[in-house]
Design a protein around this motif. Structure first.
Motif, PDB file in Angstrom:
ATOM      1  N   ASP A   8     -57.268  86.596  -9.498  1.00  0.00           N
ATOM      2  CA  ASP A   8     -57.389  85.373  -8.286  1.00  0.00           C
ATOM      3  C   ASP A   8     -55.855  85.967  -7.229  1.00  0.00           C
ATOM      4  O   ASP A   8     -56.099  85.865  -6.233  1.00  0.00           O
ATOM      5  N   LEU A   9     -54.762  86.922  -8.214  1.00  0.00           N
ATOM      6  CA  LEU A   9     -53.819  86.951  -7.304  1.00  0.00           C
ATOM      7  C   LEU A   9     -54.811  88.211  -5.457  1.00  0.00           C
ATOM      8  O   LEU A   9     -54.492  88.038  -4.665  1.00  0.00           O
ATOM      9  N   GLN A  10     -55.062  89.257  -6.576  1.00  0.00           N
ATOM     10  CA  GLN A  10     -55.859  90.433  -5.829  1.00  0.00           C
ATOM     11  C   GLN A  10     -56.950  89.440  -4.599  1.00  0.00           C
ATOM     12  O   GLN A  10     -56.847  89.857  -3.348  1.00  0.00           O
ATOM     13  N   LYS A  11     -57.787  88.118  -5.129  1.00  0.00           N
ATOM     14  CA  LYS A  11     -58.395  87.428  -3.929  1.00  0.00           C
ATOM     15  C   LYS A  11     -57.165  87.098  -3.488  1.00  0.00           C
ATOM     16  O   LYS A  11     -57.618  86.780  -1.326  1.00  0.00           O
ATOM     17  N   ALA A  12     -56.618  86.111  -3.152  1.00  0.00           N
ATOM     18  CA  ALA A  12     -55.900  85.527  -2.234  1.00  0.00           C
ATOM     19  C   ALA A  12     -55.622  86.225  -1.352  1.00  0.00           C
ATOM     20  O   ALA A  12     -54.866  86.669  -0.628  1.00  0.00           O
ATOM     21  N   LEU A  13     -54.521  88.054  -1.993  1.00  0.00           N
ATOM     22  CA  LEU A  13     -54.332  88.824  -1.388  1.00  0.00           C
ATOM     23  C   LEU A  13     -54.772  89.754  -0.111  1.00  0.00           C
ATOM     24  O   LEU A  13     -54.429  90.373   0.409  1.00  0.00           O
ATOM     25  N   LYS A  14     -56.041  89.322  -0.089  1.00  0.00           N
ATOM     26  CA  LYS A  14     -57.946  90.050   0.248  1.00  0.00           C
ATOM     27  C   LYS A  14     -57.071  90.607   2.100  1.00  0.00           C
ATOM     28  O   LYS A  14     -56.315  88.877   2.349  1.00  0.00           O
ATOM     29  N   GLY A  15     -56.780  91.682   2.716  1.00  0.00           N
ATOM     30  CA  GLY A  15     -56.941  91.932   3.387  1.00  0.00           C
ATOM     31  C   GLY A  15     -55.574  91.944   3.949  1.00  0.00           C
ATOM     32  O   GLY A  15     -54.903  92.612   5.459  1.00  0.00           O
ATOM     33  N   ALA A  16     -54.192  91.574   2.862  1.00  0.00           N
ATOM     34  CA  ALA A  16     -52.782  92.167   3.452  1.00  0.00           C
ATOM     35  C   ALA A  16     -52.598  93.334   3.893  1.00  0.00           C
ATOM     36  O   ALA A  16     -53.294  94.488   2.640  1.00  0.00           O
ATOM     37  N   ASP A  17     -51.178  93.393   4.207  1.00  0.00           N
ATOM     38  CA  ASP A  17     -50.948  94.956   4.824  1.00  0.00           C
ATOM     39  C   ASP A  17     -49.679  95.173   3.915  1.00  0.00           C
ATOM     40  O   ASP A  17     -48.531  94.375   4.356  1.00  0.00           O
ATOM     41  N   TYR A  18     -49.825  96.743   3.678  1.00  0.00           N
ATOM     42  CA  TYR A  18     -48.088  97.049   2.820  1.00  0.00           C
ATOM     43  C   TYR A  18     -47.337  98.088   3.302  1.00  0.00           C
ATOM     44  O   TYR A  18     -48.617  98.565   4.172  1.00  0.00           O
ATOM     45  N   LYS A  41     -45.663  80.461  -7.117  1.00  0.00           N
ATOM     46  CA  LYS A  41     -45.907  81.548  -7.292  1.00  0.00           C
ATOM     47  C   LYS A  41     -45.523  83.115  -6.846  1.00  0.00           C
ATOM     48  O   LYS A  41     -43.947  83.278  -6.839  1.00  0.00           O
ATOM     49  N   LEU A  42     -45.874  82.755  -5.493  1.00  0.00           N
ATOM     50  CA  LEU A  42     -45.290  83.910  -4.923  1.00  0.00           C
ATOM     51  C   LEU A  42     -43.815  83.743  -4.024  1.00  0.00           C
ATOM     52  O   LEU A  42     -43.491  84.234  -3.970  1.00  0.00           O
ATOM     53  N   THR A  43     -43.929  82.435  -3.526  1.00  0.00           N
ATOM     54  CA  THR A  43     -42.749  81.406  -2.944  1.00  0.00           C
ATOM     55  C   THR A  43     -41.882  82.170  -3.875  1.00  0.00           C
ATOM     56  O   THR A  43     -40.318  82.400  -3.364  1.00  0.00           O
ATOM     57  N   ASP A  51     -43.817  96.798  -1.494  1.00  0.00           N
ATOM     58  CA  ASP A  51     -45.163  97.696  -1.563  1.00  0.00           C
ATOM     59  C   ASP A  51     -45.943  98.292  -1.176  1.00  0.00           C
ATOM     60  O   ASP A  51     -46.612  98.484  -1.074  1.00  0.00           O
ATOM     61  N   GLY A  52     -46.616  97.352  -2.621  1.00  0.00           N
ATOM     62  CA  GLY A  52     -47.510  97.132  -2.764  1.00  0.00           C
ATOM     63  C   GLY A  52     -48.383  96.329  -3.321  1.00  0.00           C
ATOM     64  O   GLY A  52     -47.345  95.070  -4.335  1.00  0.00           O
ATOM     65  N   PRO A  53     -49.275  95.773  -3.756  1.00  0.00           N
ATOM     66  CA  PRO A  53     -49.740  94.808  -5.003  1.00  0.00           C
ATOM     67  C   PRO A  53     -49.743  95.146  -6.031  1.00  0.00           C
ATOM     68  O   PRO A  53     -49.614  94.398  -6.650  1.00  0.00           O
ATOM     69  N   ASN A  54     -48.981  96.506  -6.207  1.00  0.00           N
ATOM     70  CA  ASN A  54     -48.878  96.666  -7.810  1.00  0.00           C
ATOM     71  C   ASN A  54     -47.319  95.673  -8.414  1.00  0.00           C
ATOM     72  O   ASN A  54     -47.255  94.803  -9.057  1.00  0.00           O
ATOM     73  N   GLU A  55     -46.579  95.897  -6.966  1.00  0.00           N
ATOM     74  CA  GLU A  55     -45.036  94.637  -6.812  1.00  0.00           C
ATOM     75  C   GLU A  55     -45.390  93.849  -7.114  1.00  0.00           C
ATOM     76  O   GLU A  55     -44.491  93.298  -7.709  1.00  0.00           O
ATOM     77  N   VAL A  56     -46.505  92.853  -6.165  1.00  0.00           N
ATOM     78  CA  VAL A  56     -46.417  91.767  -6.645  1.00  0.00           C
ATOM     79  C   VAL A  56     -47.462  91.153  -7.305  1.00  0.00           C
ATOM     80  O   VAL A  56     -46.626  90.246  -7.979  1.00  0.00           O
ATOM     81  N   GLN A  57     -47.907  91.902  -8.055  1.00  0.00           N
ATOM     82  CA  GLN A  57     -48.637  91.546  -9.785  1.00  0.00           C
ATOM     83  C   GLN A  57     -47.197  91.691 -10.324  1.00  0.00           C
ATOM     84  O   GLN A  57     -47.392  90.556 -11.078  1.00  0.00           O
ATOM     85  N   LYS A  58     -46.645  92.539 -10.862  1.00  0.00           N
ATOM     86  CA  LYS A  58     -45.489  92.228 -11.455  1.00  0.00           C
ATOM     87  C   LYS A  58     -44.271  90.964 -11.579  1.00  0.00           C
ATOM     88  O   LYS A  58     -44.001  90.444 -12.085  1.00  0.00           O
ATOM     89  N   ALA A  59     -43.770  91.317 -10.072  1.00  0.00           N
ATOM     90  CA  ALA A  59     -43.393  89.861  -9.661  1.00  0.00           C
ATOM     91  C   ALA A  59     -43.909  88.794  -9.645  1.00  0.00           C
ATOM     92  O   ALA A  59     -42.911  87.255 -10.734  1.00  0.00           O
ATOM     93  N   VAL A  60     -45.369  88.126  -9.599  1.00  0.00           N
ATOM     94  CA  VAL A  60     -45.717  86.986 -10.006  1.00  0.00           C
ATOM     95  C   VAL A  60     -45.984  86.743 -11.512  1.00  0.00           C
ATOM     96  O   VAL A  60     -45.793  86.327 -12.445  1.00  0.00           O
ATOM     97  N   PHE A  61     -46.415  88.103 -12.080  1.00  0.00           N
ATOM     98  CA  PHE A  61     -47.188  87.479 -13.374  1.00  0.00           C
ATOM     99  C   PHE A  61     -46.025  87.867 -14.373  1.00  0.00           C
ATOM    100  O   PHE A  61     -46.252  87.663 -16.009  1.00  0.00           O
TER     101      PHE A  61
END
Length: 64
Positions: A8-18, A41-43, A51-61
């Motif tokens: 779900d997170l990957q779909k939501a952030l599709k097209g994001a630039d890091y 959760k992102l907020t 710096d990348g999607p892995n950091e976002v995932q760790k922060a959210v989950f």
């Protein structure tokens, strides 16, 4: 509502630039039609910059 998944997170952030700011990622998620829970959760994530999607995932989950 079902629990959020990393997919779900990957779909939501599709097209994001890091690297990206939290506010930029929230905007991308909203424009991709992300669920309100995911946007919240992102907020509330601790980082202001990612710096990348892995950091976002760790922060959210965290360690789920």
């Amino acid at each position: 509502m079902a629990d959020l998944s990393p997919i779900d997170l990957q779909k939501a952030l599709k097209g994001a630039d890091y690297p990206a700011s939290r506010d930029d990622l929230v905007s991308v998620a909203k424009s991709n039609g992300a669920d309100d829970t995911l946007v919240e959760k992102l907020t509330q994530s601790g980082s202001k910059r990612f710096d990348g999607p892995n950091e976002v995932q760790k922060a959210v989950f965290g360690n789920e």
